[in-house]
Design a protein around this motif. Sequence first.
Motif, mmCIF file in Angstrom:
data_model
loop_
_atom_site.group_PDB
_atom_site.id
_atom_site.type_symbol
_atom_site.label_atom_id
_atom_site.label_comp_id
_atom_site.label_asym_id
_atom_site.label_seq_id
_atom_site.Cartn_x
_atom_site.Cartn_y
_atom_site.Cartn_z
ATOM 1 N N LYS A 7 0.843 -1.194 0.000
ATOM 2 C CA LYS A 7 0.000 0.000 0.000
ATOM 3 C C LYS A 7 0.875 1.239 0.000
ATOM 4 O O LYS A 7 1.849 1.319 0.737
ATOM 5 C CB LYS A 7 -0.982 -0.005 1.171
ATOM 6 N N PHE A 13 -2.817 0.569 -4.215
ATOM 7 C CA PHE A 13 -2.713 -0.688 -3.486
ATOM 8 C C PHE A 13 -2.301 -1.772 -4.472
ATOM 9 O O PHE A 13 -2.620 -1.704 -5.659
ATOM 10 C CB PHE A 13 -4.063 -1.126 -2.904
ATOM 11 N N PHE A 24 -6.635 5.155 1.515
ATOM 12 C CA PHE A 24 -5.336 4.715 2.033
ATOM 13 C C PHE A 24 -5.320 4.795 3.559
ATOM 14 O O PHE A 24 -4.919 3.846 4.232
ATOM 15 C CB PHE A 24 -4.218 5.568 1.447
#
Length: 69
Positions: free
Chosen positions: A12, A17, A35
């Motif tokens: 991430k 991702f 996020f």
Amino acid sequence: MIEFISGILIDKQPSFFIINVNGLGYRINTSINSFNNSPDKNKAITLLTYFSVSENNQELFGFIDETER
């Protein structure tokens, strides 16, 4: 087209991702909000998606919730 994606969060970064879905790695662009609200690496994740197709590009975007999508 692609409503959601579920798998294991491999990597991430603030802008994307990498999700492992049965041995296939998907790079999914994301927002800073998603996020910040995502699980830790190597945990299960489900993202709602938006698939953007243009003349020169195809991108998959992922979001934690419907409001953001």
